[in-house]
Enzyme design. Structure first.
Site, PDB file in Angstrom:
ATOM      1  N   LYS A  20       0.843  -1.197   0.000  1.00  0.00           N
ATOM      2  CA  LYS A  20       0.000   0.000   0.000  1.00  0.00           C
ATOM      3  C   LYS A  20       0.878   1.245   0.000  1.00  0.00           C
ATOM      4  O   LYS A  20       1.986   1.230   0.526  1.00  0.00           O
ATOM      5  CB  LYS A  20      -0.906  -0.005   1.226  1.00  0.00           C
ATOM      6  CG  LYS A  20      -1.979  -1.078   1.160  1.00  0.00           C
ATOM      7  CD  LYS A  20      -2.770  -1.142   2.434  1.00  0.00           C
ATOM      8  CE  LYS A  20      -3.960  -2.045   2.358  1.00  0.00           C
ATOM      9  NZ  LYS A  20      -3.781  -3.342   1.790  1.00  0.00           N
ATOM     10  N   HIS A  47      -4.025   1.692   4.665  1.00  0.00           N
ATOM     11  CA  HIS A  47      -3.399   2.945   4.239  1.00  0.00           C
ATOM     12  C   HIS A  47      -3.230   3.927   5.393  1.00  0.00           C
ATOM     13  O   HIS A  47      -2.231   4.637   5.466  1.00  0.00           O
ATOM     14  CB  HIS A  47      -4.213   3.595   3.109  1.00  0.00           C
ATOM     15  CG  HIS A  47      -4.124   2.845   1.820  1.00  0.00           C
ATOM     16  ND1 HIS A  47      -5.027   1.860   1.487  1.00  0.00           N
ATOM     17  CD2 HIS A  47      -3.245   2.931   0.801  1.00  0.00           C
ATOM     18  CE1 HIS A  47      -4.705   1.364   0.300  1.00  0.00           C
ATOM     19  NE2 HIS A  47      -3.620   1.996  -0.141  1.00  0.00           N
ATOM     20  N   SER A  88      -7.341   3.518  -2.153  1.00  0.00           N
ATOM     21  CA  SER A  88      -7.475   3.341  -0.710  1.00  0.00           C
ATOM     22  C   SER A  88      -8.951   3.441  -0.348  1.00  0.00           C
ATOM     23  O   SER A  88      -9.636   4.369  -0.786  1.00  0.00           O
ATOM     24  CB  SER A  88      -6.689   4.435   0.017  1.00  0.00           C
ATOM     25  OG  SER A  88      -7.121   4.549   1.353  1.00  0.00           O
TER      26      SER A  88
END
Length: 119
Positions: A20, A47, A88
């Site tokens: 991520k 995230h 995200s």
């Protein structure tokens, strides 16, 4: 304060793997000066875990942070390739084209691509 902003690295990502990432706007507190930075790690389950580390680290330097969005990075250092994709759930999709330009400034000898694909 501009020199403090200049000391903030444009990119900090893991050396390999798929993980991520977030695009963060770092701004001098009570000022107009800002820059966007890329942060990514496979140590982050979500995230927001990345943002929770970035923001407190920069606050003592007189900086404010705002997450502009996120996604994933696939980093293959052996083949010198980086792919930026996805989004995200918490922050929405980062502008991957901005993230790629930041990545190119650090990984100038890499092939770097992006897409709106989620996988």
């Amino acid at each position: 304060m501009e020199e403090c902003l200049a000391k903030v690295p444009d990119v900090e990502i893991d050396p390999d793997g798929t993980f991520k990432y977030i695009l963060v706007r770092v701004r001098v507190k009570d000022g107009e000066m800002h820059k966007d930075v890329v942060r990514g790690t496979k140590n982050a389950e979500y995230h927001n875990h990345i943002f929770e580390k970035v923001s407190p680290a920069l606050e003592p330097l007189g900086m404010e942070c705002k997450c502009l969005g996120g996604g994933k990075i696939e980093h293959n250092s052996k083949e010198k390739k980086i792919r930026v994709f996805g989004e995200s759930t918490a922050f929405g999709k980062a502008d991957h084209s901005v993230s790629v330009e930041k990545l190119k400034s650090v990984f100038s000898d890499y092939e770097i691509t992006w897409s709106d694909d989620t996988k």
